[in-house]
Design a protein around this motif. Structure first.
Motif, PDB file in Angstrom:
ATOM      1  N   UNK A 234       0.826  -1.193   0.000  1.00  0.00           N
ATOM      2  CA  UNK A 234       0.000   0.000   0.000  1.00  0.00           C
ATOM      3  C   UNK A 234       0.861   1.244   0.000  1.00  0.00           C
ATOM      4  N   UNK A 235       1.860   1.242  -0.863  1.00  0.00           N
ATOM      5  CA  UNK A 235       2.931   2.235  -0.803  1.00  0.00           C
ATOM      6  C   UNK A 235       2.497   3.631  -1.215  1.00  0.00           C
ATOM      7  N   UNK A 236       1.449   3.738  -2.020  1.00  0.00           N
ATOM      8  CA  UNK A 236       0.957   5.062  -2.412  1.00  0.00           C
ATOM      9  C   UNK A 236       1.975   5.812  -3.244  1.00  0.00           C
ATOM     10  N   UNK A 237       2.472   6.918  -2.702  1.00  0.00           N
ATOM     11  CA  UNK A 237       3.485   7.722  -3.390  1.00  0.00           C
ATOM     12  C   UNK A 237       4.896   7.178  -3.181  1.00  0.00           C
ATOM     13  N   UNK A 238       4.980   5.999  -2.527  1.00  0.00           N
ATOM     14  CA  UNK A 238       6.287   5.397  -2.288  1.00  0.00           C
ATOM     15  C   UNK A 238       6.792   5.589  -0.878  1.00  0.00           C
ATOM     16  N   UNK A 239       5.880   5.570   0.072  1.00  0.00           N
ATOM     17  CA  UNK A 239       6.218   5.831   1.468  1.00  0.00           C
ATOM     18  C   UNK A 239       5.839   4.655   2.352  1.00  0.00           C
ATOM     19  N   UNK A 240       6.801   4.038   3.011  1.00  0.00           N
ATOM     20  CA  UNK A 240       8.191   4.482   3.161  1.00  0.00           C
ATOM     21  C   UNK A 240       9.169   3.913   2.133  1.00  0.00           C
ATOM     22  N   UNK A 241       8.691   3.132   1.148  1.00  0.00           N
ATOM     23  CA  UNK A 241       9.588   2.358   0.297  1.00  0.00           C
ATOM     24  C   UNK A 241      10.657   3.151  -0.418  1.00  0.00           C
ATOM     25  N   UNK A 242      10.294   4.264  -1.042  1.00  0.00           N
ATOM     26  CA  UNK A 242      11.287   5.053  -1.782  1.00  0.00           C
ATOM     27  C   UNK A 242      12.351   5.593  -0.829  1.00  0.00           C
ATOM     28  N   UNK A 243      11.928   6.103   0.317  1.00  0.00           N
ATOM     29  CA  UNK A 243      12.869   6.665   1.285  1.00  0.00           C
ATOM     30  C   UNK A 243      13.827   5.586   1.785  1.00  0.00           C
ATOM     31  N   UNK A 244      13.316   4.399   2.065  1.00  0.00           N
ATOM     32  CA  UNK A 244      14.163   3.294   2.520  1.00  0.00           C
ATOM     33  C   UNK A 244      15.133   2.883   1.417  1.00  0.00           C
ATOM     34  N   UNK A 245      14.674   2.836   0.173  1.00  0.00           N
ATOM     35  CA  UNK A 245      15.545   2.459  -0.947  1.00  0.00           C
ATOM     36  C   UNK A 245      16.697   3.446  -1.109  1.00  0.00           C
ATOM     37  N   UNK A 246      16.432   4.724  -0.873  1.00  0.00           N
ATOM     38  CA  UNK A 246      17.486   5.730  -0.973  1.00  0.00           C
ATOM     39  C   UNK A 246      18.446   5.628   0.209  1.00  0.00           C
ATOM     40  N   UNK A 247      17.908   5.464   1.408  1.00  0.00           N
ATOM     41  CA  UNK A 247      18.740   5.440   2.622  1.00  0.00           C
ATOM     42  C   UNK A 247      19.541   4.156   2.761  1.00  0.00           C
ATOM     43  N   UNK A 248      19.007   3.034   2.222  1.00  0.00           N
ATOM     44  CA  UNK A 248      19.678   1.725   2.325  1.00  0.00           C
ATOM     45  C   UNK A 248      19.884   1.165   0.920  1.00  0.00           C
ATOM     46  N   UNK A 249      20.834   1.725   0.165  1.00  0.00           N
ATOM     47  CA  UNK A 249      20.978   1.354  -1.248  1.00  0.00           C
ATOM     48  C   UNK A 249      21.386  -0.093  -1.489  1.00  0.00           C
ATOM     49  N   UNK A 250      21.927  -0.785  -0.476  1.00  0.00           N
ATOM     50  CA  UNK A 250      22.286  -2.193  -0.651  1.00  0.00           C
ATOM     51  C   UNK A 250      21.073  -3.105  -0.561  1.00  0.00           C
TER      52      UNK A 250
ATOM     53  N   UNK B  96      17.023  -4.285  -1.303  1.00  0.00           N
ATOM     54  CA  UNK B  96      16.073  -4.303  -2.409  1.00  0.00           C
ATOM     55  C   UNK B  96      14.690  -3.998  -1.859  1.00  0.00           C
ATOM     56  N   UNK B  97      14.031  -3.005  -2.439  1.00  0.00           N
ATOM     57  CA  UNK B  97      12.727  -2.566  -1.947  1.00  0.00           C
ATOM     58  C   UNK B  97      11.696  -2.739  -3.057  1.00  0.00           C
ATOM     59  N   UNK B  98      10.621  -3.450  -2.733  1.00  0.00           N
ATOM     60  CA  UNK B  98       9.502  -3.620  -3.658  1.00  0.00           C
ATOM     61  C   UNK B  98       8.285  -2.915  -3.074  1.00  0.00           C
ATOM     62  N   UNK B  99       7.750  -1.957  -3.829  1.00  0.00           N
ATOM     63  CA  UNK B  99       6.565  -1.214  -3.418  1.00  0.00           C
ATOM     64  C   UNK B  99       5.348  -1.742  -4.167  1.00  0.00           C
ATOM     65  N   UNK B 100       4.291  -2.032  -3.441  1.00  0.00           N
ATOM     66  CA  UNK B 100       3.081  -2.599  -4.039  1.00  0.00           C
ATOM     67  C   UNK B 100       1.915  -1.659  -3.793  1.00  0.00           C
TER      68      UNK B 100
ATOM     69  N   UNK C 171      11.680  -1.277  -6.872  1.00  0.00           N
ATOM     70  CA  UNK C 171      10.768  -1.882  -7.840  1.00  0.00           C
ATOM     71  C   UNK C 171       9.331  -1.561  -7.419  1.00  0.00           C
ATOM     72  N   UNK C 172       8.467  -1.388  -8.408  1.00  0.00           N
ATOM     73  CA  UNK C 172       7.071  -1.079  -8.128  1.00  0.00           C
ATOM     74  C   UNK C 172       6.180  -2.100  -8.822  1.00  0.00           C
ATOM     75  N   UNK C 173       5.163  -2.537  -8.110  1.00  0.00           N
ATOM     76  CA  UNK C 173       4.229  -3.544  -8.624  1.00  0.00           C
ATOM     77  C   UNK C 173       2.810  -3.021  -8.476  1.00  0.00           C
ATOM     78  N   UNK C 174       2.053  -3.093  -9.554  1.00  0.00           N
ATOM     79  CA  UNK C 174       0.626  -2.757  -9.502  1.00  0.00           C
ATOM     80  C   UNK C 174      -0.137  -4.060  -9.318  1.00  0.00           C
ATOM     81  N   UNK C 175      -0.622  -4.295  -8.104  1.00  0.00           N
ATOM     82  CA  UNK C 175      -1.301  -5.561  -7.810  1.00  0.00           C
ATOM     83  C   UNK C 175      -1.948  -5.487  -6.435  1.00  0.00           C
ATOM     84  N   UNK C 176      -2.858  -6.407  -6.212  1.00  0.00           N
ATOM     85  CA  UNK C 176      -3.340  -6.655  -4.859  1.00  0.00           C
ATOM     86  C   UNK C 176      -2.362  -7.610  -4.206  1.00  0.00           C
TER      87      UNK C 176
END
Length: 225
Positions: free
Chosen positions: A89-105, A107-111, A134-139
């Protein structure tokens, strides 16, 4: 990477000070990526209504710093290693995008179930050159198992639903990290006998006058040592 337009550029000092207060080390590139991310949210927000927050300083506090607050707890609970993070339920990418930037090693998948939000997150990954995002459009219940070390969300209203729907995606030894305001006792005890809430952690987000906490949950039979 995008050219960060004002007023996001002049938020750099607030970002740096806020990250330091949270104990999160960000290099110059990571700081710029976060500011560029905010600029992209503002740009896409005009058409796609990604967030109700419009003012840049509030976006920094309520989105970026709020999500940066989970980075040190993640490292404490799961160690300084490359993680597989699933943001549901990442929406605009929160927290996934922020975590991906802060922890570049890691792997973050946003759904997200909304196609335009998944499209936005893919655009963020492309423009900011985030190969680990990575971003996934799915339930989530329709996805193949993701084997995530940690599953997180700040969108689910019910802790029970969050854990139940995502359980097939948890790797052995993994845990859930739910971002919450202030969960009630009934919510914490409604998870089932084979699960444990092993930590409810209050967060102090710089400049944010609101309750924030992390609720950590794990299967009892795969409890972390």
């Amino acid at each position: 990477m995008t050219d960060t337009p004002l007023p996001f550029g002049h938020l750099a000092d607030r970002l740096r000070i806020g990250a330091a207060a949270l104990g999160v080390a960000l290099d110059v590139r990571q700081q710029q990526q976060l500011l560029d991310y905010l600029a992209l949210v503002a740009k896409w927000n005009r058409v796609y209504n990604l967030t109700a927050i419009r003012e840049p300083a509030e976006m920094l506090t309520q989105h970026v710093l709020d999500c940066l607050a989970v980075v040190r707890p993640l490292q404490r609970e799961l160690g300084d290693r490359a993680l597989r993070v699933l943001d549901v339920g990442s929406g605009a990418g929160l927290p996934g995008v922020v975590v991906a930037i802060a922890l570049p090693a890691s792997t973050v998948t946003c759904v997200d179930t909304v196609a335009k939000k998944a499209t936005f997150m893919r655009q963020v990954a492309a423009e900011l050159k985030l190969g680990n995002l990575h971003a996934v459009h799915a339930r989530i219940e329709a996805m193949a198992p993701a084997a995530a070390d940690v599953i997180t969300s700040r969108a689910f209203a019910s802790l029970h639903d969050f854990v139940s729907l995502t359980r097939p995606h948890l790797a052995p030894g993994g845990c859930w990290m739910a971002m919450k305001a202030k969960p009630g006792a009934d919510e914490l005890t409604a998870l089932g006998d084979d699960l444990e809430v092993f930590h409810v952690e209050q967060l102090e987000v710089p400049d944010l006058e609101a309750d924030r906490c992390l609720v950590w949950v794990r299967p009892i039979q795969t409890a972390l040592l």
